[in-house]
Design a protein around this motif. Sequence first.
Motif, short mmCIF file in Angstrom:
data_model
loop_
_atom_site.label_atom_id
_atom_site.label_comp_id
_atom_site.label_asym_id
_atom_site.label_seq_id
_atom_site.Cartn_x
_atom_site.Cartn_y
_atom_site.Cartn_z
N LEU A 72 0.73 -1.24 -0.36
CA LEU A 72 -0.20 -0.12 0.12
C LEU A 72 0.96 0.97 -0.10
CD1 LEU A 72 -2.74 1.28 0.69
CD2 LEU A 72 -2.51 0.98 2.78
N VAL A 73 0.97 2.23 -1.06
CA VAL A 73 1.79 3.46 -0.75
C VAL A 73 0.73 4.47 -1.24
CG1 VAL A 73 3.45 1.32 -2.32
CG2 VAL A 73 1.99 3.50 -3.63
N ASP A 74 0.81 5.51 -0.74
CA ASP A 74 0.35 6.83 -0.56
C ASP A 74 0.74 7.94 -1.58
OD1 ASP A 74 3.17 8.01 -0.61
OD2 ASP A 74 2.51 8.73 2.06
N GLY A 75 -0.35 8.95 -1.23
CA GLY A 75 0.54 10.03 -3.28
C GLY A 75 0.95 9.94 -3.23
N GLY A 113 -4.78 9.32 -2.95
CA GLY A 113 -3.60 9.28 -3.78
C GLY A 113 -3.29 7.52 -3.77
N TYR A 114 -3.82 7.45 -3.02
CA TYR A 114 -3.40 5.72 -2.19
C TYR A 114 -3.42 5.21 -3.48
CZ TYR A 114 -2.88 6.87 2.08
OH TYR A 114 -2.34 7.40 3.88
N GLU A 115 -2.45 3.78 -3.58
CA GLU A 115 -2.70 2.61 -4.94
C GLU A 115 -2.32 1.45 -4.03
OE1 GLU A 115 0.54 3.37 -7.64
OE2 GLU A 115 -0.93 4.06 -7.94
N VAL A 116 -2.75 0.18 -4.70
CA VAL A 116 -1.89 -0.65 -3.63
C VAL A 116 -1.06 -1.03 -5.32
CG1 VAL A 116 -2.86 -3.42 -2.97
CG2 VAL A 116 -4.07 -1.44 -2.14
N ALA A 128 -1.08 -2.18 -10.52
CA ALA A 128 -1.47 -0.92 -9.16
C ALA A 128 -2.68 -1.05 -9.37
CB ALA A 128 -0.29 0.24 -9.93
N SER A 129 -3.89 -0.73 -8.28
CA SER A 129 -5.26 -0.82 -8.55
C SER A 129 -4.76 0.41 -8.91
CB SER A 129 -5.16 -0.77 -7.41
OG SER A 129 -5.49 0.14 -5.81
N GLU A 130 -6.41 1.39 -8.92
CA GLU A 130 -6.91 2.48 -9.46
C GLU A 130 -6.54 3.50 -7.96
OE1 GLU A 130 -7.63 4.77 -12.44
OE2 GLU A 130 -7.54 2.13 -13.59
N PRO A 131 -5.93 4.72 -8.56
CA PRO A 131 -5.94 5.47 -6.96
C PRO A 131 -6.92 5.82 -6.01
CG PRO A 131 -4.72 7.15 -8.92
CD PRO A 131 -5.75 5.62 -9.74
N PHE A 132 -6.91 6.05 -5.07
CA PHE A 132 -8.39 6.02 -4.46
C PHE A 132 -7.99 7.13 -3.11
CE2 PHE A 132 -5.62 1.84 -2.71
CZ PHE A 132 -6.05 2.26 -1.95
N ARG A 133 -9.15 7.15 -1.83
CA ARG A 133 -8.92 8.38 -1.34
C ARG A 133 -9.42 7.03 0.17
NH1 ARG A 133 -8.66 12.75 1.21
NH2 ARG A 133 -10.55 13.20 3.57
N VAL A 134 -8.95 7.01 1.18
CA VAL A 134 -8.90 6.78 2.52
C VAL A 134 -9.69 7.69 2.98
CG1 VAL A 134 -7.68 5.90 4.60
CG2 VAL A 134 -7.09 4.84 2.24
N LEU A 135 -10.56 7.40 3.51
CA LEU A 135 -11.42 7.74 4.92
C LEU A 135 -10.83 8.57 5.86
CD1 LEU A 135 -14.73 6.92 3.72
CD2 LEU A 135 -13.63 8.84 2.78
N ASP A 136 -11.05 9.48 6.73
CA ASP A 136 -11.34 9.82 8.09
C ASP A 136 -12.72 9.58 8.50
OD1 ASP A 136 -10.31 10.40 10.34
OD2 ASP A 136 -9.04 12.04 9.73
N ILE A 137 -12.28 9.31 10.04
CA ILE A 137 -13.78 9.59 10.98
C ILE A 137 -14.59 10.37 10.68
CG2 ILE A 137 -14.98 9.62 13.18
CD1 ILE A 137 -12.58 7.78 13.95
N GLY A 138 -14.04 11.78 10.80
CA GLY A 138 -14.89 13.09 10.13
C GLY A 138 -15.37 13.43 8.55
N ASP A 139 -14.35 12.06 7.40
CA ASP A 139 -15.97 12.60 5.87
C ASP A 139 -16.91 11.80 5.89
OD1 ASP A 139 -13.27 13.46 6.00
OD2 ASP A 139 -12.08 11.16 5.42
#
Length: 787
Positions: A72-75, A113-116, A128-139
Motif C-alpha cells: 500500500l503506497v500513498d500519494g 492518491g493511495y494505490e495498492v 497497481a490499483s486505481e488511485p483512491f482516497r482513505v477516509l477519516d472518521i470525520g469524512d
Amino acid sequence: MSIGRAGSAVIALALTAGSLAACESSGGEPTQGPRAGAAISGTDVGAADFEVVPGVRIVAVREAEPGTELALVDGDGKAAGRGSIDRRDASLGFGVADGEGNLTFRVVPPGDGYEVRASADGEDEYVASEPFRVLDIGDVPDASFYVSQELVDGYQYIETRDGTTLATMVRLPGPVEEGPYPTVIEYSGYNPAEPVEYSGDDPVSVAAAIEEGAQPSSAIWALFGYAVVGVNMRGTGCSGGSYDVFDPASTADGYDVVETVAAQNWVADDAVGMVGISFPGITQLYTASTQPPSLAAITPLSVTDDLYRGTGSPGGIFNNGFAERWLTERVEESMPYGQGWEQARVAGGDETCAENQELRSTNIDPYALLEETEYVVPEWFEDRVLWDMVDQIEVPVFLAGAWQDEQTGGHFPEMLGNFRDDIPMKVTIANGAHIDSLGPQVLPQLVEFNSLYVKNEVPTVPEVWGLAPVLYQMLLGADSGPVPEPRFTDAPDLEAARRSFAADGKVRILFGNGAGLDGAPGAPQPQFEATFADWPLPDTEATTWYLGPDGMLTVDQPDDGGADVYTPDPGARPSTNLPGTEDSDAWVPLPGYTWEPLVDGAAVAYLSEPLDESTVMAGSGSVDVYLRSSAPDTDLQVTLSEVREDGEEVYIQSGWLRASHRALDEEGSTALSPRHTHRERDSAPMPEDEFDLARVPIWPFGHVFQGGSQIRVSVQAPGGDRQRWRFDTFAHDDEVLIEVGRSADHPSKVVLPVVPGVAVAGGVPPCPSLRGQPCRAYEPWKNRTAD
C-alpha cells in the motif's frame, strides 16, 4: 483468525536502494526495514486484477491470488499502513494475500492518491490499483446517503460509507402507520441483529428470549414501548467487512448507523438514543464521540475507559483471566458463521450474509494483539482510548457501573472528569458486579432518562413495571427488593421534569450496596446514597498515611531508616477470589468467594490506628512505594481493605503496576491518581541496589470506613483479590526479594480520597453482604524486615 505475516522485504517489489527510512517501532526506537516512509519505485505495467475497498483508516484487498505480496503506497509513493498484526517483524505498508486472496491494511493515515501494488513478471515492474482516497472518521456522506436507505420492521442491512453492509434487526412496537416511535439502537459485536422472535407486548416471550441469549437491552427497551434497532458490527454475525476491536472504521460505522436509522419516517423527532451494557455500552461512547447530528442521548452501562489500562493490561500486566477469555470469544465469534445464527440465514437464501463472510479471514486477532504487545503502541491505541475521546460527546449521557466489576473492571470513573460540563449527565456508581448497572436502584432512573431525552416526554409509570421482580429474579437468582417508581409524573411539562432530574446532581453513589434490605444480605439495595456535583468529588481531601515500622500506617512521616521485604509469589494464593466459571456466579446475592489471607513472606501489609469516626472515601488512591528489587522487574498488586472492630476484614479495591512501567504521564497524573505512559521508550528496569519510586494506583472506589475500623494496605504479587481476573505475571524464584522503604529518605505512603460532610446511614453492614466486597476473618500480621 490472525492476519498473515508479511515477508521480510516483499522481494518482488523494487525498493529504491538506500531509501529505507528509519521510523519508530512500537517502542519508539528507530529501526531499519521496508517501513512507512520507504520509497517504492519501479515501472507501472498495468492495472491490478484484485479488488480494493478503501474505508475509514483501513484498506481491504479482495480476490488477489493467494500468496501475492502486496504494498500500500500513498500519494508520494511511500509505504503506509500495516499489513500485519506483528508490528516488529512485518513491514508497514506490506502484506501477503491470505489463502482466500484477502488482506486488510490497518491504521492507514487518511488521504488521497493511495494505490495498492503487486509485483509483475519483471523484476522492477508492478501492477497497481486505481488511485483512491482513505477516509477519516470525520469524512461523512451527504445526508441523502442516509435518507436513501429504507428500513422496515424485521431483518435487513444498513450500508455504511465504504459500502460495507451491517446486519440489522428492526423491532417496531406497532404498525409503521401508527408511528412515529421513540427509537433506540443497540450496536455491538455480540448478536444484536440476530432475528430472535419475541414481542414487546409479551413480557413472558421477552424473558424467554433473554434466557435463550437475546441481547437484554434490546429486549428490555422493547418492553418499554420503544422501537429497537439491533446492529452487528462489521466482521461479526452477518455483517460485512473485517473485525477489529473498536477501530476507527467500526466507530465511523456507528455514526452511519445512527444517521440511517434516524432518517426513517417511523422514528419520532428524527433522532435516536443508544442502549446497551458492556460491549454495546462501550460502543455508545465511541459512536457519540463522532457527534452524529441525529443522536439524542446515550446510556452506556458497565463500560471501560481504556482498553489497555482499564481492562486488557491493568498496570501493564496482561489480564489473562476475563480479558483473555473475552478476546478469545471475539476471535471465535467473528470467524465465518462464528455466532451460529448466520448459517440459518444463508440456508434461508440470504446471499448478503454469505458474501459478508468472505473477508473474515482478515479479522484481527485481538488476543494476539495484546499478547504480543506489552506496551501501548500509539498507532493502535491512540484512536481507541475513551479517556481521551469523551470530551467530544455533546449529547445527554446516563452512565452506570460498579467499582468491582469483574468483567470490564472498575477503572471507568477515571474518565468522568473529562466529559464536557455543558451536557446533561447522570452517573450512578455502586459497589458490586457487572450486572449492577442494571440494578433496581438504577433502572428506574434509566427509564426516566430515556423518557426525558429520547421520548421527550414526562416520565410515567410503565405498564410493564410490575415485571421488574421477574427480571431481577432471572438476572440475580433472588429477590431484588423494591423497585422505585418514576419520580416526575407530576411535573407540569417536559422542561420542568428535566430541570428536576438535573437538580439531583451529576454523580450518584450507592453506598453499602447489598446491605440495604433487612433479612436479604447481598440483595442489590444500598444502605444509603449521596449525590455530588462532579467527579472527582468536590471537597475531596487527599489524605496521606505513611508506611511505618511494625506494619503500621502512620499520619506522621518517618524520621528514621527501615524497610520491609517480601518474595513475590503469584502462586501463594488462589489466582482469583471467585472460582466459579459462569459470569452469573458473581451476580448472585452471596457469591462463593474464597478470599484467602495473605501468606507469610509473600506480602507486606500496613494497618492504621482505629478511626475516631465513620469516614467516607470515594475516588481513586495511590500507593507510592520506594522499591528495591533483586530482579530487574516485578509486578505489584496493592489492595485496600477495612479491618473492623468485630474482627472482620472487608475487601475494598486493588490496583496493579509492572515496575518497569513506572514512568508517569505527568499531565494526566494527580496525587490521588497516578497515570502511567506504558510506552516502551519510557520503560526501565529497576536499578540495582537502589530504591526507586513506583506509584501504584488504587482503582476508584466508594466505601464507608466504620468508626473504630482500621485501614489496611497490602503489597504483593498480583492475584487472589479480584473476581474473574487473573494476571500474566512473572514467575519469580525463591531468591527474589522486594524491599519496601519506609524511611525519611524513602517515605513510602498511601494517599486516599476522604470526602467530608457525607451523611452516613445504615450502620455496620453484615459480613458477608456488600456486593463485590468479600469478607474474611482478620489474621494478625507481621512484616519481615530487611537486613
